[in-house]
Scaffold this motif. Structure first.
Motif, PDB file in Angstrom:
ATOM      1  N   ASN A 147       0.807  -1.215   0.000  1.00 44.76           N
ATOM      2  CA  ASN A 147       0.000   0.000   0.000  1.00 44.76           C
ATOM      3  C   ASN A 147       0.843   1.270   0.000  1.00 44.76           C
ATOM      4  O   ASN A 147       0.429   2.268  -0.594  1.00 44.76           O
ATOM      5  CB  ASN A 147      -0.999  -0.017   1.161  1.00 44.76           C
ATOM      6  CG  ASN A 147      -2.215  -0.829   0.816  1.00 44.76           C
ATOM      7  OD1 ASN A 147      -3.116  -0.344   0.155  1.00 44.76           O
ATOM      8  ND2 ASN A 147      -2.228  -2.091   1.231  1.00 44.76           N
ATOM      9  N   TYR A 148       2.002   1.239   0.625  1.00 49.50           N
ATOM     10  CA  TYR A 148       2.902   2.400   0.539  1.00 49.50           C
ATOM     11  C   TYR A 148       3.354   2.612  -0.910  1.00 49.50           C
ATOM     12  O   TYR A 148       3.394   3.740  -1.397  1.00 49.50           O
ATOM     13  CB  TYR A 148       4.118   2.236   1.452  1.00 49.50           C
ATOM     14  CG  TYR A 148       3.848   2.538   2.901  1.00 49.50           C
ATOM     15  CD1 TYR A 148       3.462   3.819   3.305  1.00 49.50           C
ATOM     16  CD2 TYR A 148       3.973   1.559   3.877  1.00 49.50           C
ATOM     17  CE1 TYR A 148       3.208   4.104   4.633  1.00 49.50           C
ATOM     18  CE2 TYR A 148       3.725   1.831   5.212  1.00 49.50           C
ATOM     19  CZ  TYR A 148       3.342   3.105   5.584  1.00 49.50           C
ATOM     20  OH  TYR A 148       3.083   3.390   6.902  1.00 49.50           O
ATOM     21  N   ILE A 149       3.673   1.526  -1.589  1.00 43.82           N
ATOM     22  CA  ILE A 149       4.104   1.637  -2.990  1.00 43.82           C
ATOM     23  C   ILE A 149       2.967   2.175  -3.852  1.00 43.82           C
ATOM     24  O   ILE A 149       3.180   3.086  -4.664  1.00 43.82           O
ATOM     25  CB  ILE A 149       4.620   0.278  -3.513  1.00 43.82           C
ATOM     26  CG1 ILE A 149       5.921  -0.109  -2.793  1.00 43.82           C
ATOM     27  CG2 ILE A 149       4.812   0.319  -5.028  1.00 43.82           C
ATOM     28  CD1 ILE A 149       6.373  -1.535  -3.041  1.00 43.82           C
ATOM     29  N   ILE A 150       1.772   1.646  -3.675  1.00 41.61           N
ATOM     30  CA  ILE A 150       0.623   2.094  -4.466  1.00 41.61           C
ATOM     31  C   ILE A 150       0.319   3.572  -4.181  1.00 41.61           C
ATOM     32  O   ILE A 150       0.050   4.349  -5.105  1.00 41.61           O
ATOM     33  CB  ILE A 150      -0.617   1.213  -4.189  1.00 41.61           C
ATOM     34  CG1 ILE A 150      -0.396  -0.193  -4.747  1.00 41.61           C
ATOM     35  CG2 ILE A 150      -1.895   1.833  -4.740  1.00 41.61           C
ATOM     36  CD1 ILE A 150      -0.223  -0.263  -6.249  1.00 41.61           C
ATOM     37  N   ALA A 151       0.387   3.974  -2.919  1.00 46.10           N
ATOM     38  CA  ALA A 151       0.129   5.383  -2.577  1.00 46.10           C
ATOM     39  C   ALA A 151       1.166   6.293  -3.241  1.00 46.10           C
ATOM     40  O   ALA A 151       0.819   7.363  -3.748  1.00 46.10           O
ATOM     41  CB  ALA A 151       0.126   5.580  -1.060  1.00 46.10           C
ATOM     42  N   CYS A 152       2.425   5.872  -3.251  1.00 47.52           N
ATOM     43  CA  CYS A 152       3.467   6.658  -3.921  1.00 47.52           C
ATOM     44  C   CYS A 152       3.199   6.746  -5.424  1.00 47.52           C
ATOM     45  O   CYS A 152       3.349   7.819  -6.026  1.00 47.52           O
ATOM     46  CB  CYS A 152       4.845   6.046  -3.683  1.00 47.52           C
ATOM     47  SG  CYS A 152       5.511   6.357  -2.050  1.00 47.52           S
ATOM     48  N   CYS A 153       2.807   5.635  -6.019  1.00 42.18           N
ATOM     49  CA  CYS A 153       2.524   5.635  -7.461  1.00 42.18           C
ATOM     50  C   CYS A 153       1.382   6.595  -7.796  1.00 42.18           C
ATOM     51  O   CYS A 153       1.496   7.386  -8.741  1.00 42.18           O
ATOM     52  CB  CYS A 153       2.176   4.227  -7.937  1.00 42.18           C
ATOM     53  SG  CYS A 153       3.570   3.083  -7.969  1.00 42.18           S
ATOM     54  N   TRP A 154       0.312   6.553  -7.022  1.00 45.10           N
ATOM     55  CA  TRP A 154      -0.814   7.454  -7.280  1.00 45.10           C
ATOM     56  C   TRP A 154      -0.421   8.907  -7.024  1.00 45.10           C
ATOM     57  O   TRP A 154      -0.809   9.805  -7.772  1.00 45.10           O
ATOM     58  CB  TRP A 154      -2.038   7.063  -6.449  1.00 45.10           C
ATOM     59  CG  TRP A 154      -2.813   5.954  -7.074  1.00 45.10           C
ATOM     60  CD1 TRP A 154      -2.731   4.626  -6.774  1.00 45.10           C
ATOM     61  CD2 TRP A 154      -3.766   6.060  -8.134  1.00 45.10           C
ATOM     62  NE1 TRP A 154      -3.583   3.902  -7.584  1.00 45.10           N
ATOM     63  CE2 TRP A 154      -4.237   4.759  -8.419  1.00 45.10           C
ATOM     64  CE3 TRP A 154      -4.286   7.125  -8.866  1.00 45.10           C
ATOM     65  CZ2 TRP A 154      -5.195   4.499  -9.408  1.00 45.10           C
ATOM     66  CZ3 TRP A 154      -5.244   6.861  -9.846  1.00 45.10           C
ATOM     67  CH2 TRP A 154      -5.683   5.572 -10.105  1.00 45.10           C
ATOM     68  N   GLY A 155       0.350   9.144  -5.985  1.00 46.17           N
ATOM     69  CA  GLY A 155       0.808  10.507  -5.704  1.00 46.17           C
ATOM     70  C   GLY A 155       1.655  11.057  -6.835  1.00 46.17           C
ATOM     71  O   GLY A 155       1.460  12.192  -7.285  1.00 46.17           O
ATOM     72  N   LEU A 156       2.573  10.247  -7.318  1.00 40.21           N
ATOM     73  CA  LEU A 156       3.410  10.672  -8.438  1.00 40.21           C
ATOM     74  C   LEU A 156       2.578  10.877  -9.700  1.00 40.21           C
ATOM     75  O   LEU A 156       2.822  11.815 -10.460  1.00 40.21           O
ATOM     76  CB  LEU A 156       4.528   9.661  -8.688  1.00 40.21           C
ATOM     77  CG  LEU A 156       5.601   9.595  -7.603  1.00 40.21           C
ATOM     78  CD1 LEU A 156       6.551   8.417  -7.853  1.00 40.21           C
ATOM     79  CD2 LEU A 156       6.370  10.900  -7.517  1.00 40.21           C
ATOM     80  N   LEU A 157       1.595  10.022  -9.910  1.00 41.96           N
ATOM     81  CA  LEU A 157       0.723  10.186 -11.074  1.00 41.96           C
ATOM     82  C   LEU A 157       0.002  11.531 -11.021  1.00 41.96           C
ATOM     83  O   LEU A 157      -0.060  12.246 -12.024  1.00 41.96           O
ATOM     84  CB  LEU A 157      -0.292   9.051 -11.164  1.00 41.96           C
ATOM     85  CG  LEU A 157      -1.319   9.215 -12.291  1.00 41.96           C
ATOM     86  CD1 LEU A 157      -0.658   9.084 -13.652  1.00 41.96           C
ATOM     87  CD2 LEU A 157      -2.453   8.237 -12.138  1.00 41.96           C
ATOM     88  N   TYR A 158      -0.535  11.877  -9.867  1.00 40.60           N
ATOM     89  CA  TYR A 158      -1.218  13.171  -9.747  1.00 40.60           C
ATOM     90  C   TYR A 158      -0.262  14.338 -10.017  1.00 40.60           C
ATOM     91  O   TYR A 158      -0.629  15.301 -10.692  1.00 40.60           O
ATOM     92  CB  TYR A 158      -1.853  13.337  -8.361  1.00 40.60           C
ATOM     93  CG  TYR A 158      -3.214  12.713  -8.235  1.00 40.60           C
ATOM     94  CD1 TYR A 158      -4.309  13.227  -8.927  1.00 40.60           C
ATOM     95  CD2 TYR A 158      -3.426  11.619  -7.414  1.00 40.60           C
ATOM     96  CE1 TYR A 158      -5.563  12.661  -8.811  1.00 40.60           C
ATOM     97  CE2 TYR A 158      -4.684  11.059  -7.283  1.00 40.60           C
ATOM     98  CZ  TYR A 158      -5.748  11.578  -7.979  1.00 40.60           C
ATOM     99  OH  TYR A 158      -6.987  11.018  -7.851  1.00 40.60           O
ATOM    100  N   LEU A 159       0.952  14.254  -9.492  1.00 37.77           N
ATOM    101  CA  LEU A 159       1.916  15.337  -9.720  1.00 37.77           C
ATOM    102  C   LEU A 159       2.304  15.416 -11.207  1.00 37.77           C
ATOM    103  O   LEU A 159       2.383  16.510 -11.770  1.00 37.77           O
ATOM    104  CB  LEU A 159       3.154  15.155  -8.846  1.00 37.77           C
ATOM    105  CG  LEU A 159       2.915  15.296  -7.337  1.00 37.77           C
ATOM    106  CD1 LEU A 159       4.216  15.040  -6.576  1.00 37.77           C
ATOM    107  CD2 LEU A 159       2.343  16.653  -6.977  1.00 37.77           C
ATOM    108  N   LEU A 160       2.530  14.268 -11.818  1.00 39.44           N
ATOM    109  CA  LEU A 160       2.847  14.258 -13.252  1.00 39.44           C
ATOM    110  C   LEU A 160       1.668  14.762 -14.081  1.00 39.44           C
ATOM    111  O   LEU A 160       1.863  15.446 -15.081  1.00 39.44           O
ATOM    112  CB  LEU A 160       3.247  12.854 -13.702  1.00 39.44           C
ATOM    113  CG  LEU A 160       4.611  12.377 -13.221  1.00 39.44           C
ATOM    114  CD1 LEU A 160       4.809  10.895 -13.550  1.00 39.44           C
ATOM    115  CD2 LEU A 160       5.721  13.215 -13.820  1.00 39.44           C
ATOM    116  N   THR A 161       0.456  14.435 -13.646  1.00 37.65           N
ATOM    117  CA  THR A 161      -0.730  14.921 -14.340  1.00 37.65           C
ATOM    118  C   THR A 161      -0.775  16.442 -14.325  1.00 37.65           C
ATOM    119  O   THR A 161      -1.120  17.077 -15.331  1.00 37.65           O
ATOM    120  CB  THR A 161      -2.013  14.334 -13.715  1.00 37.65           C
ATOM    121  OG1 THR A 161      -1.945  12.905 -13.777  1.00 37.65           O
ATOM    122  CG2 THR A 161      -3.252  14.814 -14.450  1.00 37.65           C
TER     123      THR A 161
END
Length: 160
Positions: free
Chosen positions: A98-112
């Protein structure tokens, strides 16, 4: 729509606690409701939907990433009930996933926020609409795959 969109968002924010009355809202729910409400008001009164949308992506990216410094990453707060509730938080594999998934989603939002900004400046609005709707779907598929693959991958590695 810079008038109707914020009004709909505010209505959803107003009624969400009633819709979710059987579920315990968590801090991320409250922060999201307040953020969406505030940003909707800013759009409604200023008409600056493009800028505010980019700000929203940054804020939500920061929510996801900052949740990783706490005991419970954002996604774990929601999916733990599918894995034994609070007991799931004691499982290191569940937490690491879940830490990895949260980081992935966070990075996706920033890249978006980044590509939305640059595509908006280039005037390619249709690309923003397509990409910003397609990429979260792909990320959702990745999330489903990752939460199945990663624990199995670690288990195989430990057997060796």
């Amino acid at each position: 729509n810079q008038t109707l969109g914020p009004v709909i968002s505010l209505a959803v924010c107003a009624f969400l606690p009633f819709i979710m009355r059987k579920h315990r809202l968590i801090i991320w729910d409250y922060l999201s409701l307040a953020t969406v409400g505030l940003l909707s008001l800013i759009i409604y009164f200023t008409g600056q939907a493009v800028i505010v949308t980019n700000i929203a992506y940054v804020i939500f990216g920061c929510f996801w990433l900052s949740s990783c410094i706490f005991k419970e990453p954002l996604c774990a707060a929601y999916v733990k009930y599918n894995f034994g509730g609070e007991e799931a938080l004691k499982n290191p594999l569940f937490m690491k996933t879940n830490y990895i998934i949260a980081c992935c989603w966070g990075l996706l939002y920033l890249l978006t926020a980044v590509w939305t900004f640059f595509l908006g400046r280039a005037g390619i609005i249709i690309a923003i609409v397509i990409i910003n709707n397609l990429v979260p779907i792909v990320m959702g598929i990745f999330t489903g795959w990752f939460v199945a693959w990663y624990p199995a991958h670690l288990a195989k590695r430990k057997k060796r």
